[in-house]
Scaffold this active site. Structure first.
Site, PDB file in Angstrom:
ATOM      1  N   GLU A 350     -10.028  61.807 -12.098  1.00 56.17           N
ATOM      2  CA  GLU A 350     -11.597  62.239 -12.320  1.00 56.17           C
ATOM      3  C   GLU A 350     -11.916  63.437 -12.588  1.00 56.17           C
ATOM      4  O   GLU A 350     -12.877  63.785 -13.314  1.00 56.17           O
ATOM      5  CB  GLU A 350     -12.537  61.528 -11.176  1.00 56.17           C
ATOM      6  CG  GLU A 350     -13.958  61.300 -11.503  1.00 56.17           C
ATOM      7  CD  GLU A 350     -14.577  60.359 -10.652  1.00 56.17           C
ATOM      8  OE1 GLU A 350     -14.682  59.057 -10.730  1.00 56.17           O
ATOM      9  OE2 GLU A 350     -15.014  60.985  -9.615  1.00 56.17           O
ATOM     10  N   HIS A 381      12.226  51.046  -2.304  1.00 52.72           N
ATOM     11  CA  HIS A 381      12.575  49.642  -2.600  1.00 52.72           C
ATOM     12  C   HIS A 381      11.400  48.928  -3.556  1.00 52.72           C
ATOM     13  O   HIS A 381      11.654  47.710  -3.521  1.00 52.72           O
ATOM     14  CB  HIS A 381      12.528  48.768  -1.213  1.00 52.72           C
ATOM     15  CG  HIS A 381      13.454  49.212  -0.053  1.00 52.72           C
ATOM     16  ND1 HIS A 381      14.773  48.973  -0.122  1.00 52.72           N
ATOM     17  CD2 HIS A 381      13.178  50.423   0.699  1.00 52.72           C
ATOM     18  CE1 HIS A 381      15.285  49.608   0.918  1.00 52.72           C
ATOM     19  NE2 HIS A 381      14.660  50.439   1.536  1.00 52.72           N
ATOM     20  N   LYS A 503     -20.799  51.903 -16.614  1.00 50.65           N
ATOM     21  CA  LYS A 503     -21.859  51.587 -15.889  1.00 50.65           C
ATOM     22  C   LYS A 503     -22.943  50.824 -16.808  1.00 50.65           C
ATOM     23  O   LYS A 503     -23.741  49.740 -16.392  1.00 50.65           O
ATOM     24  CB  LYS A 503     -22.366  52.661 -14.960  1.00 50.65           C
ATOM     25  CG  LYS A 503     -21.497  53.151 -13.875  1.00 50.65           C
ATOM     26  CD  LYS A 503     -22.286  54.113 -13.240  1.00 50.65           C
ATOM     27  CE  LYS A 503     -21.182  54.961 -12.144  1.00 50.65           C
ATOM     28  NZ  LYS A 503     -21.925  56.020 -11.500  1.00 50.65           N
TER      29      LYS A 503
END
EC number: 5.3.1.9
Length: 540
Positions: A350, A381, A503
């Site tokens: 960001e 793993h 947004k």
């Protein structure tokens, strides 16, 4: 200023061409690893941490050129401007003074405000921890629910989890961020409305996800017996918009202030960290601040050649802008640091995921790498196969805590052994001849599958013990690394305009999901089709 117009750039390009095919195992060969050893030459300390850069694809000449790059790009000037409270966030006309939150110096900016708000936090945290602050029926607070998103969630959640071993066992801390109702619903199953405190954290107090969850939580309290007039015993707000907090229904006395000169992803040191202070207590919160202050001082005063945030930032640029690495991995060999990679994803991407320079021109070079990670040994793993044998270069930050914070001490040598062995294996690799010796004449066709190219770069950060102070230093190290890279790339790490368009369109789409009619020409055909399917499922 463009990165590739700096005087040092051609020298760096030529140096990269010179060493790009060199193998780390050759640089560690005995003839090349004389006293002082490569590890000794490339291990540096600061702020209570140690960083071993020796398994990186760089030489003394590389570091000298990269430090020259930092100087030519104005890293020192950008650093000093930030600490002085100058406007280093020009697109929003703001300072970036997260360092002032832990400065503890009378001449630092805004110290009276910072001290007053921290004292208010401490009084409140002590009251909750001691049982003096109770719920509406007189029960002690046993659950704290922090509702926020982004910087209002990731930092506090990461720290509370990391310092669980020094947190009070009397209060469980929960974090809710996602607007998906499942996030809040799972917390509601575990808490008692008579013994729960909600901390609503939003700089504007209008954030969609946060306010949706806050309203649902308020309704839940009332539905479960809490009178409207008693909600003040269960809700506090943290915001830069106190009027909006009061409008929501939180008592003015229960409002804690944050300021617009602190970005959300840098804000855990402020009242945004109230959940941290309740969990670990004001004294340990002060230790967290002290650790960050240790790293601040190191960043301000250490020579660039031995400055941990500077070196971390420059090494990242070396791989991003010369080797073409598109991502880098954070692998904390500490379950306590489980949420550190998630926190760093926001902090790094960001901040530096930008295409526009500070002067408004567009960059013609890569900026932020993709940040990702998982605690060791789990990652071994899952994706370490790709790191060892895949064709993609992924630089790695290993983080090792040398002494355990838990009573199962016999596990710890195994954990550390895995961390150190992975860095060694990634560096050394295994040649085809070595693989042939392992498989022998019986299965020569298996040998290529047992080869490892090696030469995979790693940095190992060492923490003696995970304490509030060392955690504070570790977080500040990465904060300052971000600034160093932003200065070199000539971008603004303190805004985040990239989140705005989604947004805006999100509000339009939300209205269309429940509208009586929707104009199909309002959106592109894909989005219109998605809305139509969702409307059908929702019964619209």
């Amino acid at each position: 200023m463009t990165l590739n117009s700096l005087p040092v750039w051609p020298a760096l390009q030529a140096h990269y061409e010179e060493i790009r095919d060199a193998h780390l195992r050759d640089w560690f060969a005995p003839a090349n690893d004389r006293a002082p050893t490569r590890a000794e030459r490339f291990t540096f300390e600061g702020g209570g941490l140690a960083a071993d850069f020796s398994k990186n694809r760089l030489t003394d000449a590389t570091l000298a050129l990269l430090v020259r790059l930092a100087r030519e790009a104005g890293v020192e000037a950008r650093r000093d401007a930030m600490f002085a409270g100058e406007t280093v966030n020009p697109t929003e006309g703001r300072a970036a003074l997260h360092t002032a939150l832990r400065a503890n110096a009378p001449d630092a900016p805004f110290q009276a405000q910072v001290a007053a708000e921290r004292a208010k936090m401490a009084r409140f945290a002590d009251a909750v921890r001691s049982g003096a602050w109770t719920g509406y029926t007189g029960k002690r607070i046993r659950h704290v629910v922090n509702i926020g998103i982004g910087g209002s969630d990731l930092g506090p959640k990461m720290v509370v989890h990391a310092l669980h071993h020094v947190a009070t066992p009397d209060i469980a801390t929960h974090f809710v961020s996602n607007v998906d109702g499942a996030d809040l619903a799972r917390v509601l199953e575990r808490i008692d409305p008579e013994a729960t405190l909600a901390i609503i954290v939003s700089k504007t107090f209008t954030t969609l996800e946060t306010m949706t969850n806050a309203r649902s939580l308020r309704d839940w309290f009332v539905a479960n017996g809490c009178p409207e007039g008693a909600l003040a015993k269960h809700f506090v707000g943290v915001s830069a918009n106190p009027a909006e907090v009061v409008k929501f229904g939180i008592a003015e006395a229960n409002v804690f202030e944050m300021w617009d000169w602190v970005g959300g992803r840098y804000s855990l040191w402020s009242a945004v960290g109230l959940s941290i202070m309740i969990a670990i207590g004001p004294e340990r919160f002060d230790e967290l601040l002290a650790g960050a202050r240790d790293m601040d001082e190191h960043f301000r005063t250490a020579p660039l050649e031995r400055n941990l945030p500077v070196l971390q930032g420059l090494v990242g640029i070396w791989y991003r802008n010369f080797f073409g690495a598109q991502s880098y991995l954070v692998a904390p060999y500490s379950e306590a640091l489980h949420y550190l990679p998630s926190y760093l994803q926001q902090l790094e991407m960001e901040s530096n995921g930008k295409s526009a320079r500070i002067d408004g021109a567009f960059v013609d070079y890569p900026t932020s790498a993709v940040t990702w990670g998982e605690p060791g040994t789990n990652g071994q793993h899952a994706f370490f196969q790709m790191l060892h044998q895949g064709p993609t270069l992924v630089p790695i930050d290993f983080i090792a805590v040398l002494t355990p914070e838990h009573p199962l001490a016999s596990h710890h040598p195994k954990l550390l052994a895995n961390c150190f062995a992975q860095s060694e294996a990634l560096m050394l690799g295994r040649t085809l001849d070595e693989a042939r010796k392992i498989v022998g004449p019986a299965k020569p066709e298996l040998a290529p599958h047992l080869t490892f190219p090696g030469n995979r770069p790693t940095t190992t950060l060492l923490v003696d013990a995970l304490t509030p102070r060392t955690l504070g230093a570790l977080i500040a190290l990465y904060e300052h690394k971000v600034l160093v890279q932003a200065a070199v790339w000539n971008i603004n790490p303190f805004d985040q305009w990239g989140v705005e368009l989604g947004k805006i369109l999100g509000k339009v789409v939300e209205a269309d999901l429940t509208a009586a009619q929707v104009d199909p020409a309002k959106h592109d055909s894909s989005t219109s089709a998605l809305i139509a399917r969702a409307r059908k499922a929702l019964g619209e």
